[in-house]
Design a protein around this motif. Structure first.
Motif, short mmCIF file in Angstrom:
data_model
loop_
_atom_site.label_atom_id
_atom_site.label_comp_id
_atom_site.label_asym_id
_atom_site.label_seq_id
_atom_site.Cartn_x
_atom_site.Cartn_y
_atom_site.Cartn_z
N VAL A 24 0.81 -1.18 0.02
CA VAL A 24 -0.04 -0.05 -0.02
C VAL A 24 0.74 1.09 -0.02
O VAL A 24 0.57 2.30 -0.70
CB VAL A 24 -1.00 -0.14 1.32
CG1 VAL A 24 -1.77 1.27 1.40
CG2 VAL A 24 -2.00 -1.12 0.85
N PHE A 25 1.91 1.12 0.77
CA PHE A 25 2.84 2.45 0.88
C PHE A 25 3.22 2.51 -0.62
O PHE A 25 3.22 3.67 -1.17
CB PHE A 25 4.17 2.15 1.64
CG PHE A 25 4.89 3.09 2.10
CD1 PHE A 25 4.89 3.84 3.11
CD2 PHE A 25 6.00 3.18 1.23
CE1 PHE A 25 5.82 4.64 3.39
CE2 PHE A 25 6.96 4.48 1.39
CZ PHE A 25 6.71 5.30 2.38
N THR A 26 3.73 1.58 -1.29
CA THR A 26 4.33 1.63 -2.71
C THR A 26 3.22 2.38 -3.75
O THR A 26 3.29 3.22 -4.51
CB THR A 26 5.02 0.41 -3.22
OG1 THR A 26 5.81 0.06 -2.54
CG2 THR A 26 5.32 0.47 -4.61
N ILE A 27 1.95 1.75 -3.41
CA ILE A 27 0.80 2.21 -4.29
C ILE A 27 0.48 3.62 -4.01
O ILE A 27 0.49 4.58 -4.98
CB ILE A 27 -0.34 1.15 -4.28
CG1 ILE A 27 -0.24 -0.05 -4.70
CG2 ILE A 27 -1.58 2.06 -4.77
CD1 ILE A 27 -1.47 -0.96 -4.09
N LEU A 28 0.48 3.96 -2.84
CA LEU A 28 0.18 5.56 -2.61
C LEU A 28 1.17 6.43 -3.09
O LEU A 28 0.86 7.58 -3.53
CB LEU A 28 -0.04 5.65 -1.11
CG LEU A 28 -1.33 4.91 -0.44
CD1 LEU A 28 -1.14 5.07 1.18
CD2 LEU A 28 -2.47 5.76 -0.87
N GLY A 29 2.48 5.95 -2.89
CA GLY A 29 3.78 6.84 -3.51
C GLY A 29 3.79 6.91 -5.18
O GLY A 29 3.80 7.90 -5.82
N ASP A 30 3.10 5.71 -5.72
CA ASP A 30 3.11 5.72 -7.20
C ASP A 30 2.09 6.56 -7.62
O ASP A 30 2.13 7.44 -8.73
CB ASP A 30 2.86 4.36 -7.78
CG ASP A 30 4.18 3.56 -7.59
OD1 ASP A 30 5.22 3.96 -7.35
OD2 ASP A 30 3.93 2.33 -7.71
N CYS A 31 1.13 7.05 -6.70
CA CYS A 31 -0.05 7.65 -6.90
C CYS A 31 0.00 9.33 -6.78
O CYS A 31 -0.68 10.02 -7.06
CB CYS A 31 -1.43 7.54 -6.39
SG CYS A 31 -2.15 5.86 -6.88
N GLY A 32 1.49 9.55 -6.18
CA GLY A 32 1.70 11.08 -5.90
C GLY A 32 1.47 11.22 -4.48
O GLY A 32 1.51 12.59 -4.17
N TYR A 33 0.92 10.33 -3.61
CA TYR A 33 0.67 10.91 -2.40
C TYR A 33 1.78 10.67 -1.58
O TYR A 33 2.65 9.93 -1.89
CB TYR A 33 -0.51 9.87 -1.74
CG TYR A 33 -1.92 10.20 -2.45
CD1 TYR A 33 -2.65 11.11 -2.23
CD2 TYR A 33 -2.24 9.04 -3.21
CE1 TYR A 33 -3.75 11.36 -2.90
CE2 TYR A 33 -3.76 9.36 -3.79
CZ TYR A 33 -4.24 10.15 -3.85
OH TYR A 33 -5.52 10.32 -4.21
#
Length: 80
Positions: A24-33
């Motif tokens: 989830v950390f990676t996904i959020l970072g990939d989304c720009g969050y």
């Protein structure tokens, strides 16, 4: 094969939570969050809106109890 082995389901669940938080950390970072701010916001408030639906990140994280997630994160921090 003669010995009975005891399986610790608690360790399995901890590993699953740890892997999920990392994903989830990676996904959020990939989304720009900012993943730290978003995950902390969710853990403190309980509002799943802090976690994006992208790649089912919200569904993945919210399937665990927030207290369990915090316990795993704290345990990993202390172990280092």
């Amino acid at each position: 094969m003669g010995e009975t082995k005891i399986f610790d389901s608690g360790k399995f669940e901890e590993a699953l939570i740890e892997d999920t938080v990392k994903e989830v950390f990676t996904i959020l970072g990939d989304c720009g969050y900012n993943p730290v701010n978003q995950i902390v916001g969710y853990l403190i408030s309980g509002d799943p809106g802090y976690i994006s639906n992208h790649k089912e990140a919200r569904k993945k994280l919210t399937k665990f109890n927030r207290n369990q997630v915090l316990a795993v994160i704290l345990k990993k921090f202390v172990e280092k």
